[in-house]
Write an enzyme that holds these catalytic residues in place. Structure first.
Site, PDB file in Angstrom:
ATOM      1  N   GLY A 115       0.830  -1.192   0.000  1.00 59.07           N
ATOM      2  CA  GLY A 115       0.000   0.000   0.000  1.00 59.07           C
ATOM      3  C   GLY A 115       0.863   1.240   0.000  1.00 59.07           C
ATOM      4  CD  GLN A 120       3.584   5.911   2.493  1.00 60.21           C
ATOM      5  OE1 GLN A 120       2.582   5.365   2.053  1.00 60.21           O
ATOM      6  NE2 GLN A 120       4.563   5.255   3.081  1.00 60.21           N
ATOM      7  CB  CYS A 177       5.308   2.722   7.530  1.00 57.15           C
ATOM      8  SG  CYS A 177       4.881   4.131   6.502  1.00 57.15           S
ATOM      9  CG  LEU A 178       6.847   1.120   1.614  1.00 61.47           C
ATOM     10  CD1 LEU A 178       6.006   1.389   0.374  1.00 61.47           C
ATOM     11  CD2 LEU A 178       8.042   0.258   1.257  1.00 61.47           C
ATOM     12  CG  HIS A 219      -0.414   1.651   7.205  1.00 67.03           C
ATOM     13  ND1 HIS A 219       0.505   1.330   8.189  1.00 67.03           N
ATOM     14  CD2 HIS A 219       0.273   2.397   6.292  1.00 67.03           C
ATOM     15  CE1 HIS A 219       1.672   1.877   7.887  1.00 67.03           C
ATOM     16  NE2 HIS A 219       1.567   2.522   6.737  1.00 67.03           N
ATOM     17  CD  GLU A 220      -0.940   2.565   2.694  1.00 70.10           C
ATOM     18  OE1 GLU A 220      -0.464   3.711   2.675  1.00 70.10           O
ATOM     19  OE2 GLU A 220      -0.247   1.547   2.935  1.00 70.10           O
ATOM     20  CG  HIS A 223       0.407   7.180   5.282  1.00 73.63           C
ATOM     21  ND1 HIS A 223       1.526   7.712   5.871  1.00 73.63           N
ATOM     22  CD2 HIS A 223       0.672   5.866   5.098  1.00 73.63           C
ATOM     23  CE1 HIS A 223       2.432   6.754   6.052  1.00 73.63           C
ATOM     24  NE2 HIS A 223       1.937   5.614   5.601  1.00 73.63           N
TER      25      HIS A 223
HETATM   26 ZN   LIG Z   1       2.839   3.776   5.662  1.00 70.61          ZN
END
Ligand SMILES: [Zn+2]
Length: 263
Positions: A115, A120, A177-178, A219-220, A223
């Protein structure tokens, strides 16, 4: 959410399985990509890029920039900690928004992750993408896949999502998380959610999700409100990815599904 690397998974998971609890998140890994430029001008190397203003005004999609994916913005960058703006409906079909969506898909797959939210890649707009494949899932232990209720699903692009939590059950699992390389923590998420929004063609969509897909969506979605999982993890569960299999501290809630108390 959740970068995945077969290599690191094999290195750490097989050799360091924790006997105390098997419901861990796959130890994942996001390689740094120094050859990819950062989206924004001030961090970008001087060659192979167009001015950042071009991205925002829609003139940036020439062939050169199309070949180069933006870099993932890391925790601490203000764009990750402020609410993002809705995409005006009439702009969904624009070259600019379509390019952002394409970049997001490319960056998520490059991670690889399951995701990604537009902030991001430095874009303060309410767009998320998610995808979980049979291949990614094949790297996780079967027990974990079942516990997490993780099933593959096709690529989803959701513009201006609205998320509603459903039911009275939550799930506690490690996530990563990225934008926070190399760490994991346990986050309590609703087991079921309903998300409405628009797809990349501007068509309204409605998704009912549970299990791991519901976790990715939450999660997304977080953000887009400037919240990262590190703002809400279960205290004392934050750890490096190498330590993800080690036991949870005494007193921490067990991993798995639980019912919310009916007060
Ligand atoms: Zn994330």
């Amino acid at each position: 959410l959740l970068p995945i690397s077969k290599t690191l998974f094999l290195q750490t998971s097989k050799s360091r399985r924790c006997p105390f609890h098997s419901l861990h998140e796959s130890p994942n890994f996001s390689p740094k990509s120094p050859h990819f430029h950062h989206f924004r001008q001030y961090k970008r190397p001087p060659s192979k890029v167009s001015p950042s203003s071009a991205w925002f005004s829609g003139f940036g999609s020439n062939k050169k920039t199309a070949e180069v994916l933006p870099e993932i913005v890391k925790a601490g960058d203000p764009v990750l900690h402020e609410p993002a703006s809705e995409v005006p409906i009439e702009e969904i079909g624009s070259e600019r928004v379509q390019k952002i969506v394409d970049d997001m898909i490319g960056v998520m797959r490059r991670g690889p992750g399951v995701g990604l939210a537009a902030p991001q890649i430095g874009i303060p707009l309410r767009i998320i993408v998610l995808e979980d494949t049979k291949e990614y899932i094949s790297y996780a232990p079967k027990k974990e896949i079942e516990a997490q209720d993780r099933r593959s699903f096709d690529l989803l692009v959701i513009i201006n999502p609205r998320l509603q939590k459903k039911g009275n059950k939550t799930a506690l699992f490690f996530e990563g998380c990225l934008s926070v390389d190399g760490f994991r923590a346990v986050v309590e998420r609703h087991l079921e959610v309903e998300v409405t929004g628009f797809n990349r063609d501007g068509t309204p969509l409605q998704i009912y999700a549970r299990g791991w897909q519901a976790r990715i969506l939450q999660h997304e979605y977080d953000h887009l409100d400037g919240t990262i999982y590190v703002d809400k993890f279960v205290p004392r569960t934050f750890r490096t990815v190498e330590n993800v299999d080690l036991p949870l501290p005494v007193g921490c809630p067990q991993l798995g599904v639980r019912s919310l108390e009916q007060a």
